[in-house]
Write a protein that holds these residues in place. Structure first.
Motif, PDB file in Angstrom:
ATOM      1  N   LEU A  52       2.545  17.881 -12.138  1.00 46.64           N
ATOM      2  CA  LEU A  52       2.861  18.005 -13.487  1.00 46.64           C
ATOM      3  C   LEU A  52       2.839  19.283 -13.805  1.00 46.64           C
ATOM      4  CD1 LEU A  52       0.895  14.817 -14.735  1.00 46.64           C
ATOM      5  CD2 LEU A  52       3.208  14.823 -14.126  1.00 46.64           C
ATOM      6  N   PRO A  53       3.478  19.716 -15.157  1.00 43.60           N
ATOM      7  CA  PRO A  53       3.428  21.080 -15.504  1.00 43.60           C
ATOM      8  C   PRO A  53       1.846  21.252 -15.942  1.00 43.60           C
ATOM      9  CG  PRO A  53       4.622  19.495 -17.273  1.00 43.60           C
ATOM     10  CD  PRO A  53       4.305  18.914 -16.102  1.00 43.60           C
ATOM     11  N   ASP A  54       1.694  22.693 -16.150  1.00 43.76           N
ATOM     12  CA  ASP A  54       0.212  23.085 -16.303  1.00 43.76           C
ATOM     13  C   ASP A  54      -0.171  23.022 -17.981  1.00 43.76           C
ATOM     14  OD1 ASP A  54      -0.580  23.455 -13.896  1.00 43.76           O
ATOM     15  OD2 ASP A  54       0.120  25.566 -13.646  1.00 43.76           O
ATOM     16  N   ASP A  55       0.826  22.515 -18.434  1.00 45.56           N
ATOM     17  CA  ASP A  55       1.043  22.511 -20.104  1.00 45.56           C
ATOM     18  C   ASP A  55      -0.537  22.112 -20.601  1.00 45.56           C
ATOM     19  OD1 ASP A  55       1.301  22.101 -22.898  1.00 45.56           O
ATOM     20  OD2 ASP A  55       3.392  21.878 -22.546  1.00 45.56           O
ATOM     21  N   PRO A  56      -1.222  22.700 -21.357  1.00 41.82           N
ATOM     22  CA  PRO A  56      -2.447  22.347 -21.707  1.00 41.82           C
ATOM     23  C   PRO A  56      -2.435  21.256 -22.824  1.00 41.82           C
ATOM     24  CG  PRO A  56      -1.851  24.379 -23.074  1.00 41.82           C
ATOM     25  CD  PRO A  56      -0.892  24.097 -22.022  1.00 41.82           C
ATOM     26  N   GLU A  64       1.588  14.085 -20.169  1.00 38.19           N
ATOM     27  CA  GLU A  64       1.778  12.755 -20.103  1.00 38.19           C
ATOM     28  C   GLU A  64       3.474  12.235 -20.094  1.00 38.19           C
ATOM     29  OE1 GLU A  64      -0.388  11.001 -18.451  1.00 38.19           O
ATOM     30  OE2 GLU A  64      -1.636  13.187 -18.673  1.00 38.19           O
ATOM     31  N   ARG A  65       3.859  13.140 -21.002  1.00 41.83           N
ATOM     32  CA  ARG A  65       5.307  13.036 -20.829  1.00 41.83           C
ATOM     33  C   ARG A  65       6.041  13.028 -19.702  1.00 41.83           C
ATOM     34  NH1 ARG A  65       9.232  13.542 -25.985  1.00 41.83           N
ATOM     35  NH2 ARG A  65      11.212  13.123 -25.104  1.00 41.83           N
ATOM     36  N   ALA A  66       5.662  14.406 -18.950  1.00 47.00           N
ATOM     37  CA  ALA A  66       6.240  14.459 -17.797  1.00 47.00           C
ATOM     38  C   ALA A  66       5.825  13.484 -16.745  1.00 47.00           C
ATOM     39  CB  ALA A  66       5.751  15.702 -17.140  1.00 47.00           C
ATOM     40  N   ARG A  67       4.462  13.018 -16.737  1.00 47.22           N
ATOM     41  CA  ARG A  67       4.111  12.009 -15.972  1.00 47.22           C
ATOM     42  C   ARG A  67       4.733  10.755 -16.103  1.00 47.22           C
ATOM     43  NH1 ARG A  67      -1.060  12.187 -13.791  1.00 47.22           N
ATOM     44  NH2 ARG A  67      -2.000  13.051 -15.620  1.00 47.22           N
ATOM     45  N   THR A  68       5.043  10.415 -17.207  1.00 45.29           N
ATOM     46  CA  THR A  68       6.077   9.263 -17.493  1.00 45.29           C
ATOM     47  C   THR A  68       7.150   9.185 -16.852  1.00 45.29           C
ATOM     48  OG1 THR A  68       4.685   8.789 -19.518  1.00 45.29           O
ATOM     49  CG2 THR A  68       7.154   7.773 -19.210  1.00 45.29           C
ATOM     50  N   ARG A  69       7.809  10.330 -16.870  1.00 46.19           N
ATOM     51  CA  ARG A  69       8.998  10.649 -16.162  1.00 46.19           C
ATOM     52  C   ARG A  69       9.031  10.398 -14.823  1.00 46.19           C
ATOM     53  NH1 ARG A  69      12.819  13.254 -13.502  1.00 46.19           N
ATOM     54  NH2 ARG A  69      14.885  13.434 -14.094  1.00 46.19           N
ATOM     55  N   CYS A  70       7.888  11.025 -14.167  1.00 44.41           N
ATOM     56  CA  CYS A  70       7.627  10.862 -12.748  1.00 44.41           C
ATOM     57  C   CYS A  70       7.518   9.430 -12.515  1.00 44.41           C
ATOM     58  CB  CYS A  70       6.418  11.566 -12.350  1.00 44.41           C
ATOM     59  SG  CYS A  70       6.839  13.605 -12.409  1.00 44.41           S
ATOM     60  N   ASP A 120       0.829  -1.334   0.054  1.00 40.43           N
ATOM     61  CA  ASP A 120      -0.240   0.091   0.014  1.00 40.43           C
ATOM     62  C   ASP A 120       0.838   1.403  -0.006  1.00 40.43           C
ATOM     63  OD1 ASP A 120      -2.547  -1.689  -0.104  1.00 40.43           O
ATOM     64  OD2 ASP A 120      -2.613  -1.236   2.241  1.00 40.43           O
ATOM     65  N   ASP A 121       1.844   1.155   0.771  1.00 42.39           N
ATOM     66  CA  ASP A 121       2.911   2.409   0.770  1.00 42.39           C
ATOM     67  C   ASP A 121       3.606   2.595  -0.308  1.00 42.39           C
ATOM     68  OD1 ASP A 121       3.927   4.471   2.627  1.00 42.39           O
ATOM     69  OD2 ASP A 121       6.006   3.228   2.219  1.00 42.39           O
ATOM     70  N   PHE A 122       3.967   1.642  -1.166  1.00 46.61           N
ATOM     71  CA  PHE A 122       4.451   1.762  -2.310  1.00 46.61           C
ATOM     72  C   PHE A 122       3.689   2.177  -3.505  1.00 46.61           C
ATOM     73  CE2 PHE A 122       5.676   0.455  -6.514  1.00 46.61           C
ATOM     74  CZ  PHE A 122       6.798   0.688  -6.775  1.00 46.61           C
ATOM     75  N   TYR A 123       2.463   1.635  -3.540  1.00 49.38           N
ATOM     76  CA  TYR A 123       1.454   2.400  -4.585  1.00 49.38           C
ATOM     77  C   TYR A 123       0.837   3.547  -4.209  1.00 49.38           C
ATOM     78  CZ  TYR A 123       2.031  -2.004  -7.255  1.00 49.38           C
ATOM     79  OH  TYR A 123       2.896  -2.934  -7.985  1.00 49.38           O
ATOM     80  N   GLU A 124       0.712   4.078  -2.896  1.00 44.49           N
ATOM     81  CA  GLU A 124       0.195   5.152  -2.496  1.00 44.49           C
ATOM     82  C   GLU A 124       1.242   6.241  -2.928  1.00 44.49           C
ATOM     83  OE1 GLU A 124      -1.212   4.836   1.395  1.00 44.49           O
ATOM     84  OE2 GLU A 124      -2.856   3.433   0.659  1.00 44.49           O
ATOM     85  N   GLY A 125       2.706   5.965  -2.718  1.00 48.53           N
ATOM     86  CA  GLY A 125       3.438   6.890  -2.941  1.00 48.53           C
ATOM     87  C   GLY A 125       3.633   7.056  -4.597  1.00 48.53           C
ATOM     88  N   LEU A 126       3.499   6.107  -5.357  1.00 45.47           N
ATOM     89  CA  LEU A 126       3.453   6.355  -6.769  1.00 45.47           C
ATOM     90  C   LEU A 126       2.285   6.971  -7.163  1.00 45.47           C
ATOM     91  CD1 LEU A 126       4.401   5.367  -9.617  1.00 45.47           C
ATOM     92  CD2 LEU A 126       3.119   3.076  -9.521  1.00 45.47           C
ATOM     93  N   SER A 127       1.188   6.717  -6.662  1.00 43.67           N
ATOM     94  CA  SER A 127       0.131   7.594  -7.168  1.00 43.67           C
ATOM     95  C   SER A 127       0.352   9.115  -6.858  1.00 43.67           C
ATOM     96  CB  SER A 127      -1.413   7.218  -6.270  1.00 43.67           C
ATOM     97  OG  SER A 127      -1.699   5.932  -6.786  1.00 43.67           O
ATOM     98  N   ARG A 128       0.878   9.521  -5.680  1.00 45.19           N
ATOM     99  CA  ARG A 128       1.369  10.895  -5.075  1.00 45.19           C
ATOM    100  C   ARG A 128       2.180  11.436  -6.100  1.00 45.19           C
ATOM    101  NH1 ARG A 128       0.901   8.699  -0.317  1.00 45.19           N
ATOM    102  NH2 ARG A 128       3.212   8.392   0.081  1.00 45.19           N
ATOM    103  N   SER A 129       3.180  10.436  -6.636  1.00 48.46           N
ATOM    104  CA  SER A 129       4.226  11.275  -7.393  1.00 48.46           C
ATOM    105  C   SER A 129       3.952  11.385  -8.432  1.00 48.46           C
ATOM    106  CB  SER A 129       5.517  10.316  -7.385  1.00 48.46           C
ATOM    107  OG  SER A 129       5.323   8.952  -7.990  1.00 48.46           O
ATOM    108  N   THR A 130       2.997  10.791  -9.355  1.00 47.10           N
ATOM    109  CA  THR A 130       2.504  10.764 -10.746  1.00 47.10           C
ATOM    110  C   THR A 130       1.070  11.633 -10.831  1.00 47.10           C
ATOM    111  OG1 THR A 130       1.208   8.678 -10.514  1.00 47.10           O
ATOM    112  CG2 THR A 130       3.723   8.856 -11.442  1.00 47.10           C
ATOM    113  N   ALA A 131       0.667  12.228  -9.621  1.00 51.75           N
ATOM    114  CA  ALA A 131      -0.596  13.075  -9.532  1.00 51.75           C
ATOM    115  C   ALA A 131      -0.457  14.366 -10.458  1.00 51.75           C
ATOM    116  CB  ALA A 131      -0.846  13.356  -8.203  1.00 51.75           C
ATOM    117  N   ASP A 132      -1.678  14.629 -11.039  1.00 54.67           N
ATOM    118  CA  ASP A 132      -1.700  15.871 -11.893  1.00 54.67           C
ATOM    119  C   ASP A 132      -0.911  17.009 -11.230  1.00 54.67           C
ATOM    120  OD1 ASP A 132      -3.345  14.426 -13.833  1.00 54.67           O
ATOM    121  OD2 ASP A 132      -5.158  15.118 -13.167  1.00 54.67           O
ATOM    122  N   ASP A 133      -1.134  17.275  -9.782  1.00 52.19           N
ATOM    123  CA  ASP A 133      -0.429  18.444  -9.426  1.00 52.19           C
ATOM    124  C   ASP A 133       1.036  18.423  -9.204  1.00 52.19           C
ATOM    125  OD1 ASP A 133      -0.144  16.472  -7.170  1.00 52.19           O
ATOM    126  OD2 ASP A 133      -1.019  17.612  -5.685  1.00 52.19           O
TER     127      ASP A 133
END
Length: 192
Positions: free
Chosen positions: A73-77, A83-89, A58-71
């Motif tokens: 990521l850049p505000d790029d429209p 999504e490229r930035a999300r992939t890097r995260c 749970d700790d691992f996957y919750e951390g993954l969710s936090r690290s890839t959350a929309d907030d």
């Protein structure tokens, strides 16, 4: 002088370290030696060994969710840029987390965790599908792609691609890996 009680997070950290140190197995006797506490404390916080392992997952996957959350990521429209930035995260989290190699390259140390892992993978796939639908709404992803299948494909591809990169010796650089996996994702989604 009495020793201060070890809290839940400290137990999780010690158990995660023991799991990494032991190459994917967790012996409660080794953990109790490492932490200096009784198995009773483990059972008090987690109910069982499987409960402790599930809390680590749970700790691992919750951390993954936090690290890839929309907030994060850049505000790029543009969907693709975000999504490229999300992939890097996503890649960075796996490259930096001490358990990632074990989680991606070995079966779970207890059969009870297979269900936990499957649920998290399904949740990741469903989130990816919803995100792909947003990309279809903006016209960046073709409408003829099934978002549910594509979401599962992207998450599976990322997980297996990262696992392969984590096994490589020497390990490739984070940015090179993120770029390589993004290019495969973009090709799979027929990004325009």
């Amino acid at each position: 002088m009495a020793r201060a009680p070890i809290g839940r997070q400290q137990l999780l950290d010690a158990a995660r370290d023991e799991l990494v140190h032991a190459g994917g197995t967790l012996e409660l006797s080794a953990l109790t030696r490492r932490t200096g506490l009784s198995t009773g404390a483990l059972y008090h916080h987690f109910g069982s060994k499987v409960g402790l392992l599930a809390a680590i997952w749970d700790d691992f996957y919750e951390g993954l969710s936090r690290s890839t959350a929309d907030d994060r990521l850049p505000d790029d429209p543009a969907w693709a840029a975000r999504e490229r930035a999300r992939t890097r995260c996503f890649v960075a989290y796996h490259f930096e987390h001490p358990l990632a190699w074990l989680l991606l390259n070995r079966t779970a140390p207890d059969p009870g965790l297979a269900e936990v892992e499957a649920l998290y993978i399904r949740n990741l796939s469903e989130a990816a599908a919803a995100n792909i639908r947003r990309g279809q709404t903006t016209g960046e992803i073709p409408l003829d792609l099934d978002p549910d299948s594509a979401g599962a494909f992207v998450i599976g591809g990322l997980r297996h691609g990262i696992a392969q990169q984590l096994r490589a010796d020497p390990r490739p650089a984070l940015d090179a890996t993120a770029d390589r996996l993004w290019r495969l994702t973009a090709a799979a989604l027929h990004l325009r």
